[in-house]
Design an enzyme around this catalytic site. Sequence first.
Site, PDB file in Angstrom:
ATOM      1  N   ILE A 153     -91.027  36.976 103.036  1.00 51.70           N
ATOM      2  CA  ILE A 153     -92.241  36.888 102.227  1.00 51.70           C
ATOM      3  C   ILE A 153     -92.874  35.509 102.389  1.00 51.70           C
ATOM      4  O   ILE A 153     -94.079  35.354 102.501  1.00 51.70           O
ATOM      5  CB  ILE A 153     -91.905  37.081 100.725  1.00 51.70           C
ATOM      6  N   TYR A 179     -87.411  43.582 103.541  1.00 48.54           N
ATOM      7  CA  TYR A 179     -87.883  42.200 103.428  1.00 48.54           C
ATOM      8  C   TYR A 179     -87.139  41.475 102.314  1.00 48.54           C
ATOM      9  O   TYR A 179     -86.597  42.083 101.395  1.00 48.54           O
ATOM     10  CB  TYR A 179     -89.403  42.159 103.170  1.00 48.54           C
ATOM     11  N   CYS A 180     -87.108  40.147 102.464  1.00 54.67           N
ATOM     12  CA  CYS A 180     -86.553  39.289 101.413  1.00 54.67           C
ATOM     13  C   CYS A 180     -87.341  37.979 101.446  1.00 54.67           C
ATOM     14  O   CYS A 180     -88.376  37.903 102.094  1.00 54.67           O
ATOM     15  CB  CYS A 180     -85.054  39.074 101.616  1.00 54.67           C
ATOM     16  N   THR A 181     -86.875  36.948 100.766  1.00 53.98           N
ATOM     17  CA  THR A 181     -87.691  35.737 100.618  1.00 53.98           C
ATOM     18  C   THR A 181     -87.958  35.036 101.954  1.00 53.98           C
ATOM     19  O   THR A 181     -89.090  34.762 102.308  1.00 53.98           O
ATOM     20  CB  THR A 181     -87.018  34.752  99.647  1.00 53.98           C
ATOM     21  N   GLY A 224     -85.915  35.850 104.931  1.00 56.51           N
ATOM     22  CA  GLY A 224     -85.402  36.650 106.052  1.00 56.51           C
ATOM     23  C   GLY A 224     -83.897  36.738 106.148  1.00 56.51           C
ATOM     24  O   GLY A 224     -83.349  37.627 106.788  1.00 56.51           O
TER      25      GLY A 224
END
Length: 296
Positions: A205, A176-178, A180
């Site tokens: 997220i 995951y990241c901020t 995508g």
Amino acid sequence: MQSYKVILFYKYLEIENPAEIVDRHLEWCIANDIRGRVFFANEGVNGTVSGTEENIEKYKKHIAAFPGLEDIWFKEDFSDEHTFKKMHVRLKHQIVHGDLDDVSLTNGGKRLSSEDLLKFYEEKKDFVIVDARNWYESKIGKFRNAITPPMKNFREWKKVVDVDLKDYKNKTVVTYCTGGIRCEKASAYMVESGFKDVYQLDGGIFNYIKQFPDTYWQGGMFVFDERRVVDPNNDEELKYVAECYFCGKPTSYYINCHNLDCDRIIVSCHKCKVENDYCCSDECRKSNNRRNVYHG
Ligand SMILES: [Zn+2]
Ligand SMILES: [Zn+2]
């Protein structure tokens, strides 16, 4: 009071002449009081911008009018004001700065919706979850049990996968990241490196915490704009994962040390930030190369 919105969007698609778009796009944004930053490259577009609700609606139509961007996903949040001071539109070689030019996006991990990630947790599925962001981002917030690699920047992702994650090749792995975008290539690199069951959190997220606050996200979400951090949770136990560098109180706020020669990111509560004059140490407070204007 007028209500503002902040939106995140990206899409990988072939843009033939990104240089031609940049100036025109900047002009349009200035004329419509849209602020933030947008990157165009041959490989696509990546942006975060803020504006009044009305202007953001106009902006979305403007972006979606580009051939190939009709279906672009805008992740949205409300805000009390602009979250950026200025507008920057830049021509880039890549829309995310990294070392993953050679991976194929078609190898990206399977898309995992926020609902399905919630289910993974609720059903106690056997899975490994990995933060694809930098150390200072995961320090102030992360998913429960997440592996948070000590990356200085995204260029270190290959090393993280090759060294730190190598034992998880046969496990179910979620990245995951901020929003995508980093996971598109991060997860593709894992698949290409022989990981058998890789997922990427779709919408990142940003999308998850809007739908499911007070569940499995712990602490704040680091953002690269004036807000600095978004605190989605109300539950006291989930509100903060970091502690003030000075007093130890739980917080998710941070500043860059105002000695420009230092500039390091320190987690600090608002009170200590002011008391310490936005600097990390006595030495930095005495520096002649301090920021002229307080920021943060
Ligand atoms: Zn403090
Ligand atoms: Zn310092």
